[in-house]
Design an enzyme around this catalytic site. Sequence first.
Site, PDB file in Angstrom:
ATOM      1  CB  SER A   1      -0.108  -8.246  -1.419  1.00  0.00           C
ATOM      2  OG  SER A   1      -0.981  -9.107  -0.711  1.00  0.00           O
TER       3      SER A   1
ATOM      4  CE  LYS B   1      -4.346  -1.635   0.325  1.00  0.00           C
ATOM      5  NZ  LYS B   1      -4.395  -2.850   1.095  1.00  0.00           N
TER       6      LYS B   1
ATOM      7  CD  GLU C   1     -10.162   4.613   0.034  1.00  0.00           C
ATOM      8  OE1 GLU C   1      -9.906   5.809  -0.189  1.00  0.00           O
ATOM      9  OE2 GLU C   1      -9.453   3.678  -0.404  1.00  0.00           O
TER      10      GLU C   1
HETATM   11  C1  LIG Z   1      -5.301  -3.991   0.705  1.00  0.00           C
HETATM   12  C2  LIG Z   1      -4.579  -5.269   0.505  1.00  0.00           C
HETATM   13  C3  LIG Z   1      -4.843  -6.121  -0.597  1.00  0.00           C
HETATM   14  C4  LIG Z   1      -5.950  -5.858  -1.572  1.00  0.00           C
HETATM   15  O1  LIG Z   1      -5.831  -4.698  -2.314  1.00  0.00           O
HETATM   16  P1  LIG Z   1      -5.415  -4.701  -3.856  1.00  0.00           P
HETATM   17  O2  LIG Z   1      -5.706  -3.334  -4.285  1.00  0.00           O
HETATM   18  O3  LIG Z   1      -6.231  -5.741  -4.546  1.00  0.00           O
HETATM   19  O4  LIG Z   1      -3.962  -5.033  -3.903  1.00  0.00           O
HETATM   20  C5  LIG Z   1      -4.080  -7.250  -0.760  1.00  0.00           C
HETATM   21  N1  LIG Z   1      -3.106  -7.577   0.115  1.00  0.00           N
HETATM   22  C6  LIG Z   1      -2.820  -6.801   1.183  1.00  0.00           C
HETATM   23  C7  LIG Z   1      -1.743  -7.220   2.113  1.00  0.00           C
HETATM   24  C8  LIG Z   1      -3.544  -5.630   1.423  1.00  0.00           C
HETATM   25  O5  LIG Z   1      -3.267  -4.867   2.489  1.00  0.00           O
END
Ligand SMILES: *Cc1c(COP(=O)(O)O)cnc(C)c1O
Length: 400
Positions: free
Chosen positions: A383, A100, A122
């Site tokens: 992610s 993020k 948000e």
């Molecule tokens: C917010 C989040 C996501 C989902 O958001 P995308 O916009 O689809 O990437 C995925 N993995 C993590 C660790 C997140 O914090």
Amino acid sequence: MLSQVPAGPAPLQEPDVRGRFGDFGGRFVPETLVQALQELAEAYAKLRDDASFWQELAALMSSYSGRPTPLYRAQRLQQKVDGPELWLKREDLNHTGSHKINNCLGQALLARRLGKTTILAETGAGQHGVATATVCALLDMKCRVYMGAEDVRRQALNVSRMRLLGAEVVPVESGSRTLKDATNEALRAWVGQVDEAHYILGSVVGPHPYPWMVRDFQSVIGHEIAEQLWPRRVIACVGGGSNAAGAFARFVPHPEVKLVGVEAGGHGFATGQHCASLGRGKPGVLHGSLTYLLQDDFGQVSDTHSISAGLDYPGVGPEHSSWATSGRVEYHSVSDEEALDAFELLCRCEGIVPALESSHALAWYAREGPKHKQDGPWVLCLSGRGDKDVQEVLRLRGLA
Ligand SMILES: *Cc1c(COP(=O)(O)O)cnc(C)c1O
């Protein structure tokens, strides 16, 4: 090995003048926002060609957030699953624990160049709120985060983190009191103070230019992967779709690289409790963008469910809708239960606690990998880290 963060957006597809990716995207907003979005799109188009902007961003990404993130070969996981060679793109090692911050740093620098003093955002689970509050502390900007009242209750730790970082957290009491209501409220608040405020949207969703801008800021993920190792396949989880778009975009012009997005299958399609916008949705308009969307026969947005708050969103980025209809990217889903199993598998095999969101991509590898053993190397976008999910996993497993 990669020593520097690649500066500038990878050579990526641009949306057309109306902000469309193929048939999707655009700008469906109240008239009061049209001008602000138009100015933002023009300002971003200029900055996109400004090398000094990307150098400033690359320097912060490297010294503050820890980029480039490593590519780690998950050999024990591969053996256990009996699948193809697998490498994890370690976005979990970023400052604040996920991808993020890539987007927040980019948008906050943009806002500062536009002379804005206040940042609005948000948040659902609070990850985007924390990343936004973090960059606001760093750049000395005022920060207000809109969050559904239900999420404020469920994500108490992240609310405290945001307040410690100096942000104001505003609970939103409308609708289902979750992410989509917080997004509506943040857009509404922005209308009231467009002159001094910039709105940092947290994924590749919303009206043009957000899906374009956020994709560019996240594309550092795929840009780094391409320099670290050329993959045969890239796998990422899809909520709004920002980590996936960031991982994929660099490879879209290279059809020999297969791309797989994994949506949250929740309790299964039969129950209606899932978030598979591309798997089960239909085109419609949500938060200013035309895209695949979970909705009823009257076009009312459906209630969704996922074990992972970060994937719990009824829409998806318009560029994903375009990749899905052209067939360039395949989209699949895994259930809550499969994601939980994959969460535990990575903990035990590799000593890495993944976010439940990322566990969806891992679960697809565990399920489908054995059918493609000779097809590696594959890269999976990890992610985020799973510290935030530990309590919930223990509760679901009856251990807390
Ligand atoms: C917010 C989040 C996501 C989902 O958001 P995308 O916009 O689809 O990437 C995925 N993995 C993590 C660790 C997140 O914090």
